[in-house]
Write a protein that holds these residues in place. Structure first.
Motif, PDB file in Angstrom:
ATOM      1  N   ARG A 251      43.858  52.452  50.325  1.00 49.32           N
ATOM      2  CA  ARG A 251      43.280  51.290  50.995  1.00 49.32           C
ATOM      3  C   ARG A 251      42.406  50.565  49.982  1.00 49.32           C
ATOM      4  N   TYR A 252      42.378  49.240  50.086  1.00 47.80           N
ATOM      5  CA  TYR A 252      41.601  48.461  49.126  1.00 47.80           C
ATOM      6  C   TYR A 252      40.118  48.824  49.214  1.00 47.80           C
ATOM      7  N   ASP A 253      39.478  48.944  48.057  1.00 48.62           N
ATOM      8  CA  ASP A 253      38.070  49.316  47.971  1.00 48.62           C
ATOM      9  C   ASP A 253      37.375  48.359  47.009  1.00 48.62           C
ATOM     10  N   ARG A 254      36.615  47.439  47.562  1.00 49.44           N
ATOM     11  CA  ARG A 254      35.966  46.416  46.753  1.00 49.44           C
ATOM     12  C   ARG A 254      35.036  47.016  45.696  1.00 49.44           C
ATOM     13  N   TRP A 255      34.363  48.102  46.043  1.00 47.48           N
ATOM     14  CA  TRP A 255      33.375  48.686  45.132  1.00 47.48           C
ATOM     15  C   TRP A 255      34.031  49.322  43.908  1.00 47.48           C
ATOM     16  N   ARG A 256      35.279  49.727  44.016  1.00 44.08           N
ATOM     17  CA  ARG A 256      35.985  50.276  42.858  1.00 44.08           C
ATOM     18  C   ARG A 256      36.659  49.184  42.036  1.00 44.08           C
ATOM     19  N   VAL A 257      36.925  48.044  42.662  1.00 46.45           N
ATOM     20  CA  VAL A 257      37.679  46.987  41.984  1.00 46.45           C
ATOM     21  C   VAL A 257      36.767  45.990  41.277  1.00 46.45           C
ATOM     22  N   ASP A 258      35.702  45.557  41.931  1.00 46.97           N
ATOM     23  CA  ASP A 258      34.844  44.523  41.360  1.00 46.97           C
ATOM     24  C   ASP A 258      34.193  45.024  40.079  1.00 46.97           C
ATOM     25  N   GLY A 259      34.433  44.322  38.981  1.00 41.45           N
ATOM     26  CA  GLY A 259      33.886  44.714  37.683  1.00 41.45           C
ATOM     27  C   GLY A 259      34.802  45.609  36.863  1.00 41.45           C
ATOM     28  N   LEU A 260      35.964  45.972  37.401  1.00 46.01           N
ATOM     29  CA  LEU A 260      36.891  46.852  36.689  1.00 46.01           C
ATOM     30  C   LEU A 260      37.461  46.166  35.447  1.00 46.01           C
ATOM     31  N   TRP A 261      37.507  46.904  34.347  1.00 46.32           N
ATOM     32  CA  TRP A 261      38.201  46.442  33.146  1.00 46.32           C
ATOM     33  C   TRP A 261      39.623  47.005  33.151  1.00 46.32           C
ATOM     34  N   MET A 262      40.606  46.142  32.912  1.00 44.65           N
ATOM     35  CA  MET A 262      41.990  46.581  32.767  1.00 44.65           C
ATOM     36  C   MET A 262      42.511  46.145  31.407  1.00 44.65           C
ATOM     37  N   SER A 263      43.141  47.052  30.701  1.00 39.18           N
ATOM     38  CA  SER A 263      43.768  46.671  29.442  1.00 39.18           C
ATOM     39  C   SER A 263      45.019  45.842  29.731  1.00 39.18           C
ATOM     40  N   ASP A 264      45.499  45.154  28.724  1.00 42.65           N
ATOM     41  CA  ASP A 264      46.710  44.351  28.904  1.00 42.65           C
ATOM     42  C   ASP A 264      47.887  45.239  29.289  1.00 42.65           C
ATOM     43  N   ASP A 265      47.987  46.420  28.688  1.00 39.88           N
ATOM     44  CA  ASP A 265      49.072  47.348  29.027  1.00 39.88           C
ATOM     45  C   ASP A 265      48.958  47.828  30.474  1.00 39.88           C
ATOM     46  N   GLU A 266      47.740  48.082  30.923  1.00 39.44           N
ATOM     47  CA  GLU A 266      47.554  48.518  32.308  1.00 39.44           C
ATOM     48  C   GLU A 266      47.966  47.427  33.292  1.00 39.44           C
ATOM     49  N   ALA A 267      47.628  46.178  32.959  1.00 43.24           N
ATOM     50  CA  ALA A 267      48.041  45.063  33.818  1.00 43.24           C
ATOM     51  C   ALA A 267      49.562  44.946  33.857  1.00 43.24           C
ATOM     52  N   THR A 268      50.204  45.103  32.697  1.00 36.42           N
ATOM     53  CA  THR A 268      51.667  45.022  32.632  1.00 36.42           C
ATOM     54  C   THR A 268      52.303  46.108  33.501  1.00 36.42           C
ATOM     55  N   ARG A 269      51.771  47.326  33.422  1.00 37.67           N
ATOM     56  CA  ARG A 269      52.349  48.425  34.212  1.00 37.67           C
ATOM     57  C   ARG A 269      52.137  48.215  35.712  1.00 37.67           C
ATOM     58  N   ALA A 270      50.975  47.712  36.099  1.00 34.13           N
ATOM     59  CA  ALA A 270      50.709  47.478  37.520  1.00 34.13           C
ATOM     60  C   ALA A 270      51.626  46.392  38.077  1.00 34.13           C
ATOM     61  N   ILE A 271      51.837  45.333  37.297  1.00 32.13           N
ATOM     62  CA  ILE A 271      52.744  44.268  37.741  1.00 32.13           C
ATOM     63  C   ILE A 271      54.166  44.796  37.848  1.00 32.13           C
ATOM     64  N   ALA A 272      54.559  45.651  36.901  1.00 29.67           N
ATOM     65  CA  ALA A 272      55.899  46.253  36.967  1.00 29.67           C
ATOM     66  C   ALA A 272      56.056  47.081  38.234  1.00 29.67           C
ATOM     67  N   ARG A 273      55.016  47.815  38.631  1.00 32.93           N
ATOM     68  CA  ARG A 273      55.071  48.601  39.867  1.00 32.93           C
ATOM     69  C   ARG A 273      55.250  47.683  41.075  1.00 32.93           C
ATOM     70  N   LEU A 274      54.536  46.558  41.084  1.00 29.49           N
ATOM     71  CA  LEU A 274      54.671  45.614  42.183  1.00 29.49           C
ATOM     72  C   LEU A 274      56.070  45.006  42.226  1.00 29.49           C
ATOM     73  N   ARG A 275      56.605  44.688  41.062  1.00 26.99           N
ATOM     74  CA  ARG A 275      57.939  44.084  41.020  1.00 26.99           C
ATOM     75  C   ARG A 275      59.021  45.075  41.439  1.00 26.99           C
ATOM     76  N   ASP A 276      58.758  46.356  41.260  1.00 23.80           N
ATOM     77  CA  ASP A 276      59.730  47.375  41.663  1.00 23.80           C
ATOM     78  C   ASP A 276      59.732  47.615  43.175  1.00 23.80           C
ATOM     79  N   MET A 277      58.684  47.178  43.866  1.00 24.15           N
ATOM     80  CA  MET A 277      58.635  47.354  45.323  1.00 24.15           C
ATOM     81  C   MET A 277      59.500  46.302  46.008  1.00 24.15           C
ATOM     82  N   ASP A 278      60.192  46.700  47.078  1.00 25.00           N
ATOM     83  CA  ASP A 278      60.849  45.689  47.893  1.00 25.00           C
ATOM     84  C   ASP A 278      59.836  45.141  48.896  1.00 25.00           C
ATOM     85  N   PHE A 279      60.260  44.187  49.702  1.00 25.76           N
ATOM     86  CA  PHE A 279      59.330  43.523  50.611  1.00 25.76           C
ATOM     87  C   PHE A 279      58.674  44.521  51.566  1.00 25.76           C
ATOM     88  N   ASP A 280      59.456  45.413  52.142  1.00 26.48           N
ATOM     89  CA  ASP A 280      58.902  46.380  53.098  1.00 26.48           C
ATOM     90  C   ASP A 280      57.896  47.312  52.436  1.00 26.48           C
TER      91      ASP A 280
END
Length: 341
Positions: A251-280
């Motif tokens: 579940r989304y947690d604002r306190w863990r997300v706000d201020g988080l640093w993500m490397s460029d590679d981490e962003a690329t991997r997270a986007i790839a995970r999202l693109r691999d998901m279907d709509f459901d």
């Protein structure tokens, strides 16, 4: 004789509210000034209440040029909730703004008049520069103070704002160096290209379309000073969703997300995970849900285009922005942040 207590400053009697009505979301934040920051990044606001609802005010706007009656009905229902919360919390100072959907709709002023008549709320349609300034004020404190510059971006439903922040040694902070606003956001992009089922070709087309829109600003910023600590600073549902997926949050947690640093590679991997998901699968994800499942990949395409044109090793994620910027400006006008905060 006991001395009479000193009169309280005007700001001490105020409860502040900021409402941001965008193309996709209606968001309200009610707060008072915080003079003893307890968390990292110097929290200046003590939040009393908040509200957020996806209203899709700009649904179909690009095609019809008008805000639809269905969208108006949804939005006024959300604004009624906002008014009730403001009344219950005793709000005495407020700024209530509407952004791209109302700017671009031929019936934007008519909609604002209907809101006033139905809810008593006075919405102000702000221009793009004011929107960019509020976003920068709201989350600029998260920029790395040792970097020569940073690029702030806010991916909205109907527009995307980018602000080039340059370090100002005389203040120890950043100055608002340059900005741009694109009439391009997750709603408009998803409606144009499709958002439920996004093939690799469609995703590439969305990113390419965004790069073409961003190219003039990227060229204008080519000679701006950068250092090895140059970074991106993102504020929007897109980047907070990407951060939540990166962290594997159920579940989304604002306190863990706000201020988080993500490397460029981490962003690329997270986007790839999202693109691999279907709509459901996107619907079922606790950081996305049914109301954003058809929009999040459009946001990822915009983020990819920004990363390509403004390469940086890291991005800082901000779950703050426009509303916080409005609140801080209201408090500054009243001298409520004057105690060295």
């Amino acid at each position: 004789m006991t001395a009479a207590p000193a009169a309280s400053p005007d700001w001490s009697r105020h409860t502040y509210a900021a409402l941001d009505l965008g193309t996709n979301n209606c968001r309200l934040l009610i707060a008072r000034p915080e003079h003893r920051p307890r968390r990292r990044n110097a929290e200046l606001l003590r939040v009393i209440d908040a509200f957020s609802r996806i209203v899709r005010l700009g649904e179909g706007l690009a095609r019809a040029g008008r805000i639809s009656e269905e969208a108006i009905t949804r939005t006024i229902a959300a604004l009624d909730v906002c008014r009730e919360k403001m009344d219950a919390r005793g709000v005495t100072r407020a700024r209530l703004v509407a952004t791209q959907a109302c700017r671009g709709a031929e019936n934007g002023d008519e909609f604002v008049a209907r809101v006033r008549e139905r809810t008593g709320l006075e919405l102000e349609i702000i221009d793009r520069e004011t929107e960019a300034r509020f976003a920068a004020r709201g989350c600029g404190a998260l920029a790395d103070p040792t970097a020569e510059s940073a690029l702030l971006f806010d991916i909205g439903g109907g527009s995307t704002e980018l602000v080039w922040l340059a370090r100002a040694p005389e203040t120890g902070g950043y100055s608002f160096r340059a900005w741009t606003s694109l009439e391009l956001g997750v709603v408009t992009l998803a409606e144009h290209f499709g958002g439920r089922s996004v093939s690799a070709e469609t995703f590439a087309a969305m990113a390419r379309h965004t790069r073409e829109k961003l190219a003039p600003f990227a060229q204008a910023m080519e000679n701006e000073r950068r250092c090895p600590r140059f970074h991106l600073l993102g504020t929007s549902g897109t980047v907070t969703t990407i951060a939540g997926v990166h962290l594997g949050l159920e579940r989304y947690d604002r306190w863990r997300v706000d201020g988080l640093w993500m490397s460029d590679d981490e962003a690329t991997r997270a986007i790839a995970r999202l693109r691999d998901m279907d709509f459901d699968e996107r619907v079922a994800n606790g950081c996305i849900g049914p109301q954003r499942a058809d929009l999040v990949l459009a946001g990822c395409a915009i983020f990819d285009a920004i990363r390509e044109l403004f390469p940086a090793e890291r991005t800082r994620i901000a779950d703050r922005g426009l509303r916080e910027g409005m609140l801080l400006e209201l408090m500054e006008e009243d001298g409520a942040l004057a105690r060295g905060v």
